[in-house]
Design a protein around this motif. Structure first.
Motif, PDB file in Angstrom:
ATOM      1  N   MET A  49      32.034  86.595  48.932  1.00  0.00           N
ATOM      2  CA  MET A  49      32.335  87.283  47.890  1.00  0.00           C
ATOM      3  C   MET A  49      31.460  87.059  46.839  1.00  0.00           C
ATOM      4  O   MET A  49      30.609  87.705  46.175  1.00  0.00           O
ATOM      5  N   GLU A  50      31.544  85.833  46.504  1.00  0.00           N
ATOM      6  CA  GLU A  50      30.524  85.317  45.144  1.00  0.00           C
ATOM      7  C   GLU A  50      29.127  85.729  45.399  1.00  0.00           C
ATOM      8  O   GLU A  50      28.303  86.223  44.648  1.00  0.00           O
ATOM      9  N   GLN A  56      24.511  91.823  44.365  1.00  0.00           N
ATOM     10  CA  GLN A  56      24.673  93.010  43.502  1.00  0.00           C
ATOM     11  C   GLN A  56      24.031  92.849  42.360  1.00  0.00           C
ATOM     12  O   GLN A  56      23.357  94.042  41.835  1.00  0.00           O
ATOM     13  N   LYS A  57      24.096  91.996  41.500  1.00  0.00           N
ATOM     14  CA  LYS A  57      23.783  91.749  40.101  1.00  0.00           C
ATOM     15  C   LYS A  57      22.165  91.913  40.073  1.00  0.00           C
ATOM     16  O   LYS A  57      21.430  92.480  39.361  1.00  0.00           O
ATOM     17  N   ARG A  59      20.175  93.204  42.317  1.00  0.00           N
ATOM     18  CA  ARG A  59      19.827  94.537  42.628  1.00  0.00           C
ATOM     19  C   ARG A  59      20.077  95.608  41.567  1.00  0.00           C
ATOM     20  O   ARG A  59      19.002  96.485  41.373  1.00  0.00           O
ATOM     21  N   ASP A  60      20.873  95.290  40.688  1.00  0.00           N
ATOM     22  CA  ASP A  60      21.146  96.117  39.523  1.00  0.00           C
ATOM     23  C   ASP A  60      19.948  95.948  38.428  1.00  0.00           C
ATOM     24  O   ASP A  60      19.569  96.983  37.882  1.00  0.00           O
ATOM     25  N   ALA A  61      19.659  94.629  38.582  1.00  0.00           N
ATOM     26  CA  ALA A  61      18.693  94.260  37.430  1.00  0.00           C
ATOM     27  C   ALA A  61      17.346  94.636  37.881  1.00  0.00           C
ATOM     28  O   ALA A  61      16.594  94.938  36.960  1.00  0.00           O
ATOM     29  N   GLU A  62      17.017  95.062  38.966  1.00  0.00           N
ATOM     30  CA  GLU A  62      15.781  95.525  39.567  1.00  0.00           C
ATOM     31  C   GLU A  62      15.524  97.108  39.067  1.00  0.00           C
ATOM     32  O   GLU A  62      14.535  97.415  38.753  1.00  0.00           O
ATOM     33  N   GLU A  63      16.720  97.471  38.852  1.00  0.00           N
ATOM     34  CA  GLU A  63      16.668  99.167  38.658  1.00  0.00           C
ATOM     35  C   GLU A  63      16.570  99.439  37.124  1.00  0.00           C
ATOM     36  O   GLU A  63      16.577  98.964  36.336  1.00  0.00           O
TER      37      GLU A  63
END
Length: 63
Positions: A49-50, A56-57, A59-63
């Motif tokens: 989970m970690e 996910q963080k 991937r969010d930073a790339e966008e």
């Protein structure tokens, strides 16, 4: 068994490098280290989970 064909006049270091690469791809050492200790299923679930949160963080930073 890992077989590394060696050509005539080929350097022994190069053949050894090929062998190490093939051995690494089999994952024997990784599996051996994994089996040396036991992790509880709850710990594995938490680590998974970690890792998912971390990815996910990223991937969010790339966008």
């Amino acid at each position: 068994m890992i077989i590394v064909p060696v050509k005539d006049g080929e350097n022994i270091e190069r053949a050894l490098k090929k062998f190490k690469r093939k051995f690494e791809k089999t994952g024997v050492v990784k599996e051996l280290r994994k089996r040396q200790h036991f992790d509880k299923p709850s710990v594995l679930k938490r680590l998974k989970m970690e890792h998912a949160v971390y990815v996910q963080k990223l991937r969010d930073a790339e966008e």
